[in-house]
Design a protein around this motif. Sequence first.
Motif, PDB file in Angstrom:
ATOM      1  N   GLY A 101       0.793  -1.222   0.000  1.00  0.00           N
ATOM      2  CA  GLY A 101       0.000   0.000   0.000  1.00  0.00           C
ATOM      3  C   GLY A 101       0.823   1.268   0.000  1.00  0.00           C
ATOM      4  O   GLY A 101       0.276   2.368   0.076  1.00  0.00           O
ATOM      5  N   ALA A 102       2.149   1.148  -0.109  1.00  0.00           N
ATOM      6  CA  ALA A 102       3.017   2.329  -0.152  1.00  0.00           C
ATOM      7  C   ALA A 102       3.017   2.933  -1.554  1.00  0.00           C
ATOM      8  O   ALA A 102       3.156   2.212  -2.542  1.00  0.00           O
ATOM      9  CB  ALA A 102       4.439   1.953   0.259  1.00  0.00           C
ATOM     10  N   LEU A 103       2.859   4.250  -1.628  1.00  0.00           N
ATOM     11  CA  LEU A 103       2.920   4.946  -2.910  1.00  0.00           C
ATOM     12  C   LEU A 103       4.353   4.927  -3.421  1.00  0.00           C
ATOM     13  O   LEU A 103       5.272   5.382  -2.753  1.00  0.00           O
ATOM     14  CB  LEU A 103       2.435   6.393  -2.750  1.00  0.00           C
ATOM     15  N   VAL A 104       4.536   4.392  -4.630  1.00  0.00           N
ATOM     16  CA  VAL A 104       5.857   4.306  -5.249  1.00  0.00           C
ATOM     17  C   VAL A 104       6.081   5.495  -6.179  1.00  0.00           C
ATOM     18  O   VAL A 104       7.157   6.072  -6.217  1.00  0.00           O
ATOM     19  CB  VAL A 104       6.011   2.968  -6.014  1.00  0.00           C
ATOM     20  N   ALA A 105       5.060   5.865  -6.936  1.00  0.00           N
ATOM     21  CA  ALA A 105       5.129   7.011  -7.845  1.00  0.00           C
ATOM     22  C   ALA A 105       3.718   7.527  -8.054  1.00  0.00           C
ATOM     23  O   ALA A 105       2.778   6.745  -8.151  1.00  0.00           O
ATOM     24  CB  ALA A 105       5.743   6.601  -9.177  1.00  0.00           C
ATOM     25  N   GLY A 106       3.573   8.841  -8.126  1.00  0.00           N
ATOM     26  CA  GLY A 106       2.233   9.377  -8.318  1.00  0.00           C
ATOM     27  C   GLY A 106       2.254  10.823  -8.754  1.00  0.00           C
ATOM     28  O   GLY A 106       3.300  11.479  -8.746  1.00  0.00           O
ATOM     29  N   LEU A 107       1.094  11.284  -9.154  1.00  0.00           N
ATOM     30  CA  LEU A 107       0.912  12.671  -9.553  1.00  0.00           C
ATOM     31  C   LEU A 107       0.083  13.373  -8.494  1.00  0.00           C
ATOM     32  O   LEU A 107      -0.831  12.770  -7.927  1.00  0.00           O
ATOM     33  CB  LEU A 107       0.165  12.752 -10.884  1.00  0.00           C
ATOM     34  N   PRO A 108       0.341  14.651  -8.254  1.00  0.00           N
ATOM     35  CA  PRO A 108      -0.564  15.399  -7.389  1.00  0.00           C
ATOM     36  C   PRO A 108      -1.974  15.342  -7.981  1.00  0.00           C
ATOM     37  O   PRO A 108      -2.128  15.190  -9.193  1.00  0.00           O
ATOM     38  CB  PRO A 108       0.006  16.819  -7.422  1.00  0.00           C
ATOM     39  N   PRO A 109      -2.986  15.453  -7.158  1.00  0.00           N
ATOM     40  CA  PRO A 109      -4.365  15.261  -7.636  1.00  0.00           C
ATOM     41  C   PRO A 109      -4.752  16.074  -8.864  1.00  0.00           C
ATOM     42  O   PRO A 109      -5.462  15.576  -9.711  1.00  0.00           O
ATOM     43  CB  PRO A 109      -5.217  15.668  -6.432  1.00  0.00           C
TER      44      PRO A 109
END
Length: 172
Positions: A101-109
């Motif tokens: 459940g750890a965020l590895v890569a993402g974009l701000p909303p």
Amino acid sequence: ALCWELTRRDTVRRLAGHVDLVLAGSGWWSVPEWTPRPVFRRWEAANAERAQTAPGLFANLVAAPVVHAAHVGELTSRLPGQPGRYRGHYEGGTGIWDRTGALVAGLPPTSTCPGTATPVVADITVGRGTPPPTPDRYWLTRRGIIPTYAWHWQRLWGRRFYRAHVHQETYQ
């Protein structure tokens, strides 16, 4: 898994320990800024937080990585079966979560606009882990009053619309 499926216990039960990777997406609507504005802003802050955390919670509960693409941008629509219009935005939340459940890569909303594509790339280990016990509650997150109302109203309205406008023999 699409949108609110990421917050339902039954979806977790079907997938937990049985999948190596979940491809997910959502078009999660914001809570509109109606009156009284401070109340609706508080509800929206909680709603936005749920939209951002749902994919990670889901990844942990199914014990498999989640790659989640989310719509972003402004949204205006009729309210199904009701007078008035909805004006708001999609919550966003595109990202990749590992099986814990750890965020590895993402974009701000709200990092992209409709019609553009910003890639999210990450190296992850694909494969299932051992899932934790599935929570007993039907909804994995508290939905809030507006999403709860929308869920029940749209189910009722949708069933009536479907019976009146869709040929039943096709779907039996």
